[in-house]
Design a protein around this motif. Structure first.
Motif, mmCIF file in Angstrom:
data_model
loop_
_atom_site.group_PDB
_atom_site.id
_atom_site.type_symbol
_atom_site.label_atom_id
_atom_site.label_comp_id
_atom_site.label_asym_id
_atom_site.label_seq_id
_atom_site.Cartn_x
_atom_site.Cartn_y
_atom_site.Cartn_z
ATOM 1 N N GLN A 223 0.844 -1.083 0.000
ATOM 2 C CA GLN A 223 -0.017 0.153 0.134
ATOM 3 C C GLN A 223 1.232 1.087 0.122
ATOM 4 O O GLN A 223 0.483 2.697 -0.802
ATOM 5 N N LEU A 224 2.139 1.543 0.650
ATOM 6 C CA LEU A 224 3.136 1.889 0.515
ATOM 7 C C LEU A 224 3.569 2.771 -0.518
ATOM 8 O O LEU A 224 3.719 4.087 -1.288
ATOM 9 N N VAL A 228 3.233 5.769 -2.842
ATOM 10 C CA VAL A 228 4.643 6.488 -3.284
ATOM 11 C C VAL A 228 4.370 6.349 -4.703
ATOM 12 O O VAL A 228 4.600 7.811 -5.219
ATOM 13 N N SER A 229 4.129 5.359 -5.365
ATOM 14 C CA SER A 229 3.634 5.784 -6.952
ATOM 15 C C SER A 229 3.145 6.893 -6.655
ATOM 16 O O SER A 229 2.849 7.724 -8.894
ATOM 17 N N SER A 230 2.180 6.523 -6.776
ATOM 18 C CA SER A 230 0.389 7.912 -6.918
ATOM 19 C C SER A 230 1.259 9.135 -6.481
ATOM 20 O O SER A 230 1.040 9.876 -7.669
ATOM 21 N N LEU A 231 2.027 9.184 -5.321
ATOM 22 C CA LEU A 231 3.005 10.426 -5.015
ATOM 23 C C LEU A 231 3.626 11.322 -6.178
ATOM 24 O O LEU A 231 4.236 12.133 -6.404
ATOM 25 N N HIS A 232 4.833 9.862 -6.742
ATOM 26 C CA HIS A 232 5.306 10.324 -7.783
ATOM 27 C C HIS A 232 5.275 10.840 -9.123
ATOM 28 O O HIS A 232 5.141 11.983 -9.692
ATOM 29 N N SER A 233 4.255 9.959 -9.517
ATOM 30 C CA SER A 233 2.810 10.700 -10.711
ATOM 31 C C SER A 233 2.272 12.051 -10.537
ATOM 32 O O SER A 233 3.132 12.868 -11.227
#
Length: 568
Positions: A223-224, A228-233
């Motif tokens: 989930q983290l 993190v991937s969503s925040l990077h995107s």
């Protein structure tokens, strides 16, 4: 201990003891399989020992009391016959039977039966299949003895226990497994409780808890990682938007610089034009002065021509100043028109917003009107029903009043009868004292009649009271209905007021639409005026002063310039 589950009593029937033992073993194997599978926490494979023991126990249960069929070569005692019968009783079992028959490597009926049991467990339909088989005892009697497990109550109990296996997910490979040559022996050591087993169970519980914690941590990590991937995107998208904004800012700055350069160029051109005009004026002044000196010596007419040229020069300079003033006025007018355009656009946007708000209000008012209309219809229906109820109540009251009148008449008649009876008694007492015995008998009879009449009177009075109470209730109901009718009338008035408000809103809406149309017409007229002004500006901007050497002919009359006809 296993001794507590196995029934070993010499006094009982041995077949009953066998059935009880098999039932207890089936309970133990099913319970142990479910508990171990739930603690194991994943799908079961064919190498799992409790699952292998379950199939062995089921095979023994199905073999109990099986009839022996003689064949040419040897005696045939297999469970494939009753299991094959399930296809006829349960249509969904045809697929499993066909897949068992198509399996390569299965040569014996026992191997087919074992494959059938494994496929039924994977489908989670074993309990349903065997239930259909147990119900049809007439057909089972061809394969089993009367004392067999499948023919008795123990078979139904085992089928009921098999329902619990639907919570287990099994992934069994039937193709590569040698089911024909397997030896089905029950391993009782699995069901014996030792201290080591208890320790192993505790260890397994601890391992399962650790695995659960590991799975939880892995899930949290996943989930983290996803967050993190969503925040990077999001960061990438923000960076892209930032670069786009920076590019747009750079483009805007370049445009501003270009506009400033154009402005400087235009100012420099304007200064050059002013310088040229001043030089031209100075040259013309010098020419005029020289010509004046020559003309003074030559002719008097030249003085007049000089005066005329001077006057024309003044006029043209005045005209030029007027044109420049007009240009300044037009530029200021242009700015004012642009400001007026912006204000008009703002007003139009505000009017559009108010229009949208008014339309929404209109839709809400329409919805309220529809609701009020529906309520009015409902209230009118209720009014009709209540009017009908009132009519029925009035009929009831009329009937009750008629009954009360009849009761009053009967009461009056009874009182008259009582008075007459008393008068007759007095007369009989005065006239017939000698016949007292007979009269006493008559008096007793009359007294009995009087008592009956009094009881009738009491009953009638009570009935009258009840009727009065009912009448009061009906009156209360009538008053309640009248209040409701008054409320409905007030609702009608409110509805009419809302209709009037709706009509007023419609009028306001039409007036605002007309005002908007007038504003649009004025806007179109102002746009046309602005375009005319722009065209005039373009026409004025296109005019450039020619040099003296280039200006040889007049552009209006197309005549050459001479001493008499000067360049203006």
């Amino acid at each position: 201990m296993l001794d507590s589950f196995l029934v070993l009593s010499a006094t009982k029937d041995p077949t009953a003891v066998e059935r009880a033992n098999l039932l207890n073993m089936a309970k133990l194997s099913i319970k142990g399989l479910i508990e171990s599978a739930l603690s194991f926490g994943r799908t079961l494979d064919s190498d799992y020992p409790p699952l292998q023991q379950f199939f062995v126990v089921m095979e023994h249960c199905l073999k109990h009391g099986l009839k022996v069929r003689k064949s040419f070569l040897s005696y045939n005692k297999t469970i494939w016959g009753p299991l094959e019968l399930v296809e006829k009783l349960y249509p969904e079992a045809e697929e499993i039977g066909a897949s068992v028959r198509d399996l390569p490597g299965l040569k014996t009926p026992l191997g087919r039966a074992r494959a059938w049991l494994r496929l039924a467990l994977m489908q989670k339909k074993m309990a349903d299949y065997l239930r259909c088989l147990i119900i049809q005892r007439d057909l089972l009697s061809e394969f089993y003895e009367y004392h067999a497990l499948m023919m008795e109550e123990e078979g139904a109990v085992i089928v009921g226990l098999l329902v619990g296996l639907n919570v287990i997910d099994a992934n069994l490979c039937v193709k590569g497994e040698d089911l024909d040559s397997q030896v089905g022996v029950i391993d009782f050591s699995m069901y014996l409780k030792n201290e080591e087993d208890i320790g192993n169970k505790e260890r397994n519980v601890q391992i399962a808890a650790i695995l659960d914690q590991k799975n939880y941590v892995e899930e949290l990590n996943r989930q983290l990682n996803s967050t993190v991937s969503s925040l990077h995107s999001r960061v990438d998208s923000l960076e892209k938007s930032n670069t786009k904004l920076i590019e747009e800012l750079a483009i805007a700055k370049n445009n501003i610089i270009k506009l400033q350069e154009e402005n400087h160029q235009l100012r420099s051109e304007n200064k050059l034009i002013l310088m040229k005009t001043q030089q031209h004026l100075e040259v013309t002044k010098v020419d005029v002065e020289t010509e004046l000196q020559t003309y003074k010596h030559s002719r008097q007419g030249l003085d007049e021509m000089y005066n005329e040229a001077r006057r024309q020069l003044r006029d043209e300079s005045q005209l030029r100043q007027d044109v420049e003033n007009e240009l300044a006025v037009q530029v200021s007018m242009k700015h004012e028109i642009e400001l007026a355009m912006k204000l008009l656009e703002k007003d139009i946007h505000e009017k559009q917003d108010t229009l949208i708000g008014l339309r929404q209000q209109l839709e809400e008012v329409k919805a309220i009107n529809i609701e009020m209309y529906q309520k009015l219809q409902g209230s009118e229906d209720g009014l009709k029903e209540k009017n009908e109820i009132i009519a029925r109540l009035e009929e009831k009251t009329n009937k009750i009043t008629a009954a009360m009148r009849q009761l009053e008449q009967r009461l009056q008649q009874a009182e008259k009868v009582q008075m007459e009876a008393e008068a007759e008694d007095k007369k009989h007492l005065q006239e017939c004292q000698s016949k007292s015995d007979n009269l006493q008998k008559q008096i007793s009879q009359k007294e009995k009649q009087l008592v009956q009449l009094e009881t009738d009177l009491k009953i009638e009075k009570e009935w009258r009271q009840t009727l009065q109470e009912d009448l009061q209730k009906e009156k209360d109901a009538l008053s309640h209905l009248r209040n409701e009718t008054q409320q409905i009338i007030s609702l009608k008035k409110e509805f009419l007021n809302i209709q009037d408000e709706n009509q007023q809103l419609k009028k306001i809406y039409h007036e605002q639409e007309q005002a908007l149309q007038e504003l649009g017409n004025k806007l179109s007229e102002s746009k046309l005026k602005i375009e005319d002004i722009k065209e005039a500006n373009k026409a004025l901007q296109g005019l450039v002063w020619l040099k003296d050497k280039e200006a040889t002919h007049c552009k209006l009359c197309e005549k050459e310039f001479s001493l008499s006809k000067r360049k203006n």
